[in-house]
Design a protein around this motif. Structure first.
Motif, PDB file in Angstrom:
ATOM      1  N   PHE A 478       0.829  -1.203   0.000  1.00  0.00           N
ATOM      2  CA  PHE A 478       0.000   0.000   0.000  1.00  0.00           C
ATOM      3  C   PHE A 478       0.865   1.254   0.000  1.00  0.00           C
ATOM      4  O   PHE A 478       0.573   2.232  -0.700  1.00  0.00           O
ATOM      5  CB  PHE A 478      -0.928   0.014   1.217  1.00  0.00           C
ATOM      6  CG  PHE A 478      -1.804   1.230   1.294  1.00  0.00           C
ATOM      7  CD1 PHE A 478      -2.944   1.324   0.517  1.00  0.00           C
ATOM      8  CD2 PHE A 478      -1.472   2.292   2.120  1.00  0.00           C
ATOM      9  CE1 PHE A 478      -3.752   2.450   0.569  1.00  0.00           C
ATOM     10  CE2 PHE A 478      -2.267   3.424   2.177  1.00  0.00           C
ATOM     11  CZ  PHE A 478      -3.414   3.502   1.402  1.00  0.00           C
ATOM     12  N   ALA A 479       1.945   1.230   0.805  1.00  0.00           N
ATOM     13  CA  ALA A 479       2.826   2.401   0.864  1.00  0.00           C
ATOM     14  C   ALA A 479       3.474   2.664  -0.490  1.00  0.00           C
ATOM     15  O   ALA A 479       3.582   3.817  -0.931  1.00  0.00           O
ATOM     16  CB  ALA A 479       3.891   2.192   1.942  1.00  0.00           C
ATOM     17  N   LEU A 484       3.942   5.637  -5.627  1.00  0.00           N
ATOM     18  CA  LEU A 484       3.852   5.651  -7.088  1.00  0.00           C
ATOM     19  C   LEU A 484       2.723   6.549  -7.571  1.00  0.00           C
ATOM     20  O   LEU A 484       2.816   7.179  -8.627  1.00  0.00           O
ATOM     21  CB  LEU A 484       3.636   4.228  -7.607  1.00  0.00           C
ATOM     22  CG  LEU A 484       4.859   3.304  -7.584  1.00  0.00           C
ATOM     23  CD1 LEU A 484       4.436   1.866  -7.820  1.00  0.00           C
ATOM     24  CD2 LEU A 484       5.875   3.726  -8.629  1.00  0.00           C
ATOM     25  N   PHE A 485       1.655   6.621  -6.797  1.00  0.00           N
ATOM     26  CA  PHE A 485       0.466   7.335  -7.241  1.00  0.00           C
ATOM     27  C   PHE A 485       0.563   8.837  -7.010  1.00  0.00           C
ATOM     28  O   PHE A 485       0.081   9.620  -7.827  1.00  0.00           O
ATOM     29  CB  PHE A 485      -0.769   6.787  -6.522  1.00  0.00           C
ATOM     30  CG  PHE A 485      -2.065   7.192  -7.163  1.00  0.00           C
ATOM     31  CD1 PHE A 485      -2.533   6.538  -8.290  1.00  0.00           C
ATOM     32  CD2 PHE A 485      -2.813   8.242  -6.651  1.00  0.00           C
ATOM     33  CE1 PHE A 485      -3.727   6.920  -8.885  1.00  0.00           C
ATOM     34  CE2 PHE A 485      -4.003   8.626  -7.238  1.00  0.00           C
ATOM     35  CZ  PHE A 485      -4.466   7.961  -8.357  1.00  0.00           C
ATOM     36  N   VAL A 499       7.544  -0.511 -20.843  1.00  0.00           N
ATOM     37  CA  VAL A 499       7.101   0.273 -19.689  1.00  0.00           C
ATOM     38  C   VAL A 499       7.856   1.601 -19.679  1.00  0.00           C
ATOM     39  O   VAL A 499       9.022   1.668 -19.296  1.00  0.00           O
ATOM     40  CB  VAL A 499       7.333  -0.491 -18.370  1.00  0.00           C
ATOM     41  CG1 VAL A 499       6.921   0.376 -17.178  1.00  0.00           C
ATOM     42  CG2 VAL A 499       6.563  -1.800 -18.362  1.00  0.00           C
ATOM     43  N   GLN A 500       7.189   2.660 -20.133  1.00  0.00           N
ATOM     44  CA  GLN A 500       7.787   3.980 -20.196  1.00  0.00           C
ATOM     45  C   GLN A 500       7.231   4.934 -19.148  1.00  0.00           C
ATOM     46  O   GLN A 500       7.622   6.102 -19.104  1.00  0.00           O
ATOM     47  CB  GLN A 500       7.582   4.580 -21.590  1.00  0.00           C
ATOM     48  CG  GLN A 500       8.307   3.825 -22.688  1.00  0.00           C
ATOM     49  CD  GLN A 500       9.817   3.807 -22.473  1.00  0.00           C
ATOM     50  OE1 GLN A 500      10.434   4.846 -22.280  1.00  0.00           O
ATOM     51  NE2 GLN A 500      10.417   2.615 -22.505  1.00  0.00           N
ATOM     52  N   ASP A 501       6.318   4.433 -18.332  1.00  0.00           N
ATOM     53  CA  ASP A 501       5.758   5.251 -17.253  1.00  0.00           C
ATOM     54  C   ASP A 501       5.382   4.317 -16.107  1.00  0.00           C
ATOM     55  O   ASP A 501       4.371   3.623 -16.158  1.00  0.00           O
ATOM     56  CB  ASP A 501       4.531   6.018 -17.745  1.00  0.00           C
ATOM     57  CG  ASP A 501       3.996   7.000 -16.694  1.00  0.00           C
ATOM     58  OD1 ASP A 501       4.529   7.018 -15.565  1.00  0.00           O
ATOM     59  OD2 ASP A 501       3.046   7.741 -17.006  1.00  0.00           O
ATOM     60  N   LEU A 502       6.221   4.312 -15.061  1.00  0.00           N
ATOM     61  CA  LEU A 502       5.988   3.410 -13.933  1.00  0.00           C
ATOM     62  C   LEU A 502       4.734   3.768 -13.156  1.00  0.00           C
ATOM     63  O   LEU A 502       4.199   2.928 -12.424  1.00  0.00           O
ATOM     64  CB  LEU A 502       7.199   3.443 -12.988  1.00  0.00           C
ATOM     65  CG  LEU A 502       8.462   2.750 -13.499  1.00  0.00           C
ATOM     66  CD1 LEU A 502       9.653   3.125 -12.632  1.00  0.00           C
ATOM     67  CD2 LEU A 502       8.268   1.239 -13.530  1.00  0.00           C
ATOM     68  N   ALA A 503       4.250   5.007 -13.287  1.00  0.00           N
ATOM     69  CA  ALA A 503       3.051   5.425 -12.565  1.00  0.00           C
ATOM     70  C   ALA A 503       1.774   5.099 -13.327  1.00  0.00           C
ATOM     71  O   ALA A 503       0.675   5.335 -12.817  1.00  0.00           O
ATOM     72  CB  ALA A 503       3.109   6.920 -12.268  1.00  0.00           C
ATOM     73  N   ALA A 574       2.345   0.269 -13.164  1.00  0.00           N
ATOM     74  CA  ALA A 574       3.252  -0.813 -13.558  1.00  0.00           C
ATOM     75  C   ALA A 574       4.354  -1.024 -12.535  1.00  0.00           C
ATOM     76  O   ALA A 574       4.778  -2.160 -12.285  1.00  0.00           O
ATOM     77  CB  ALA A 574       3.862  -0.498 -14.927  1.00  0.00           C
ATOM     78  N   GLY A 575       4.825   0.050 -11.911  1.00  0.00           N
ATOM     79  CA  GLY A 575       5.865  -0.080 -10.905  1.00  0.00           C
ATOM     80  C   GLY A 575       5.441  -0.946  -9.737  1.00  0.00           C
ATOM     81  O   GLY A 575       6.246  -1.696  -9.172  1.00  0.00           O
TER      82      GLY A 575
END
Length: 628
Positions: A478-479, A484-485, A499-503, A574-575
């Motif tokens: 969750f953390a 990431l969010f 994957v070009q955007d981990l968020a 994705a991260g």
């Protein structure tokens, strides 16, 4: 028992159906509408920039001097110096010509490595601001992020500071007062912008804007008094926004009005929270800040540090609702023949963690770090971010930093996980005894359960030990999701490959064979990409290291859990999915080594086959019970 299992299967099926229908008929249309609105805004902004040239400069035009064309409302002060009831925020004029002129008054340019825009000389408000280092999408040609929108345009968003007098007091600059530039007409680093105005009755006002390398404005209001008597004024400031903006719409993130008010602490007010009561008065305090925040951007005022202030959040409802966060400071006395000044700061830009922290320290701003929504698990989310940020500086890739943090977390929980895996290994060794109990009590379900529990107790085994490695990582999960969010550092941060955007979610999907079939999927359709599938497979394999539990309900939960998590996490950043899949792989290696040391024979293939055999046997028993 069999009827309970049927109900459980039915509940899972209905739950998944509701999720799918919700995606199709609710989330899908909302996302399409949001995307269309964003594209329209981007196209309009690009056309404006191309037609106008350098953003922030417009042809000078005299403002309309008749009436009060203010787009925001300043506080009212009674003749005795006390604050009176303030009108609702952000009054909108019905005169279309006034609206047009508000957007085309003379301007001074803002130009720094981080910001580009202009200051409206009519009122001296900051209402035109682009963030040079951030774009709408990962496409390097996409439009820059626009934070502030000019007064007189749709979705106007701006900040204003100034001075207000008690009723019957001297004439002060208003929101439509045309200021004069003294010297340089461009606000840049090391080059302040100075505006002046004389009321013709002995008071000269000077407003000085300064801007650092990033996003902090320092605005100094000065008054020279040549009236022959002392004058009392009250510093004020507000951030105003017309139109309810699109938000992420997720409960873990606050977007809207917020502020820190001394002992009262952090106050968060959503856009919808002001619909019933349009005004929220905040307690008077001598320290704090207030403003409006988006997911990654914010505009926050820091009132003068040498005086107390009273804050307020307000809404003026209508076709285009207007939201305002404002403050009114204590009286400032300007002695006769003397001068007095007041300093207000404005943060307007990207919520970079290290930058926010440095502002809190350098300017002694009360808990300014809470401008970023770290959530209830503040003690976990912020250290986790710092760990990721440090590793990013070492490896130059946030995805690699996530992998390294996962290794660190595994080390922290190593002892606890080992104990759980040892317990599962012992359970594996007891399989012959468990099968014997099943045969002995095959016609007595209650007796079988009692015998099993007695065996677990005698051997000191927890039958749910296999769940602990997953459960103990839930807070960390969750953390990391929160980090990431909400952190802008993760925005548009690439990993490797696709994957070009981990968020953002994994952009691939199984429905077009991960791009092998040349068809594009609707944006509202849940994508099940490569990384979510890898996560599901590793979770399934981790569970198959252990024998299936004897209880049919537990078997069903364990069998369906990887599928449910795969579908659920497909829409997550994705991260986060990379973290979970990598963590599963490390857990498999750790558990495999421990089980081998305990003398347990590991049979992946056999355990997988047992899953289907037991499922088939369970269905046969259900049919027999139904026939009886």
């Amino acid at each position: 028992m069999m009827q309970d299992n049927k109900n459980f299967y039915l509940a899972i099926g209905l739950s998944m159906l509701v999720l799918i229908l919700w995606q199709i008929f609710v989330i899908g249309p909302q996302e399409e509408e949001r995307r269309a609105r964003l594209e329209a805004q981007q196209a309009a902004e690009q056309a404006r920039i191309e037609a106008q040239g350098e953003a922030g400069t417009v042809s000078p035009a005299a403002p309309n001097g008749s009436g009060d064309n203010r787009a925001g409302v300043v506080p009212n002060v009674a003749s005795d110096g006390t604050e009176t009831a303030r009108p609702s925020a952000t009054v909108t004029s019905g005169d279309q010509s006034t609206t047009s002129q508000q957007a085309n008054t003379p301007r001074a340019v803002i130009d720094t490595p981080s910001l580009r825009g202009s200051i409206n000389l009519a009122g001296g408000r900051i209402d035109d601001l682009l963030l040079k280092n951030y774009r709408e999408t990962i496409d390097p040609e996409s439009p820059l992020i626009r934070l502030f929108h000019k007064v007189g345009t749709e979705n106007a968003y701006y900040a204003e500071t100034g001075l207000v007098a008690a009723a019957g007091g001297p004439q002060l600059p208003k929101s439509d007062t045309l200021w004069t530039v003294a010297g340089n007409d461009t606000l840049a680093i090391g080059t302040p912008l100075v505006l002046t105005w004389d009321n013709g009755a002995g008071l000269t006002f000077t407003r000085t804007y300064e801007l650092d390398d990033d996003y902090m404005f320092t605005i100094t209001e000065s008054v020279e008094n040549a009236t022959g008597e002392a004058v009392t004024v009250f510093p004020y400031g507000f951030v105003s926004r017309r139109g309810r903006p699109s938000t992420s719409g997720i409960w873990i993130l606050h977007e809207g009005l917020l502020g820190m008010f001394g002992e009262e602490g952090l106050t968060e007010v959503g856009y919808g929270d002001l619909e019933d009561d349009n005004t929220m008065e905040l307690p008077k305090t001598d320290r704090g800040w207030l403003g409006i925040t988006d997911k990654y951007w914010a505009a926050a005022l820091i009132p003068p540090s040498d005086a107390s202030f009273k804050g307020r959040f307000a809404l003026n409802p209508g076709v285009q609702p207007a939201y305002q966060a404002d403050f009114l400071s204590d009286a400032l006395t300007v002695p006769t023949g003397g001068e007095a000044s007041s300093i207000t700061r404005l943060f307007a830009g990207a919520k970079q963690t290290n930058l926010i922290d440095s502002y809190e320290k350098d300017f002694q701003i009360e808990r300014f770090d809470l401008l970023i929504d770290w959530g209830w698990f503040y003690f976990l989310t912020k250290p986790l971010f710092y760990s990721l940020d440090w590793l990013f500086k070492v490896f130059g890739n946030f995805g690699v930093a996530i992998l390294m943090v996962t290794v660190g977390i595994k080390i922290i929980f190593f002892w606890f996980a080992n104990k759980s895996y040892v317990s599962m290994s012992k359970m594996k060794l007891l399989q012959p005894k468990m099968k014997e109990i099943q045969e002995r009590y095959k016609d007595d379900r209650a007796g079988q359960q009692q015998a099993m529990m007695k065996l677990y107790k005698e051997e000191k085994i927890n039958p749910l030990a296999g769940c602990w490695p997953i459960l103990i990582q839930i807070p960390v999960f969750f953390a990391l999701y929160k980090v990431l969010f909400v952190t802008i550092e993760m925005r548009h941060a690439p990993f490797f490959g696709w994957v070009q955007d981990l968020a953002a979610p994994d952009p691939t999907t199984i429905f077009n064979l991960f791009g092998l079939i040349p068809i594009s999927m609707p944006e509202w359709m849940p994508l099940i990409g490569i990384w979510p599938l890898l996560m599901g497979i590793t979770m399934f394999l981790q569970m198959k290291l252990n024998p299936a539990p004897p209880d049919p309900t537990q078997q069903m939960i364990f069998n369906w859990m990887p599928v449910i998590f795969t579908v659920m996490l497909a829409t997550f950043p994705a991260g986060l999915v990379i973290y979970w899949a990598w963590n599963n792989l490390l857990s498999i290696i750790q558990q495999y080594i421990i089980m081998r040391r305990q003398g347990v024979e590991i049979d992946f293939f056999g355990n997988i086959l047992d899953t289907f055999r037991q499922e088939k046997k369970s269905k046969q028993i259900e049919r027999t019970d139904d026939a009886e």
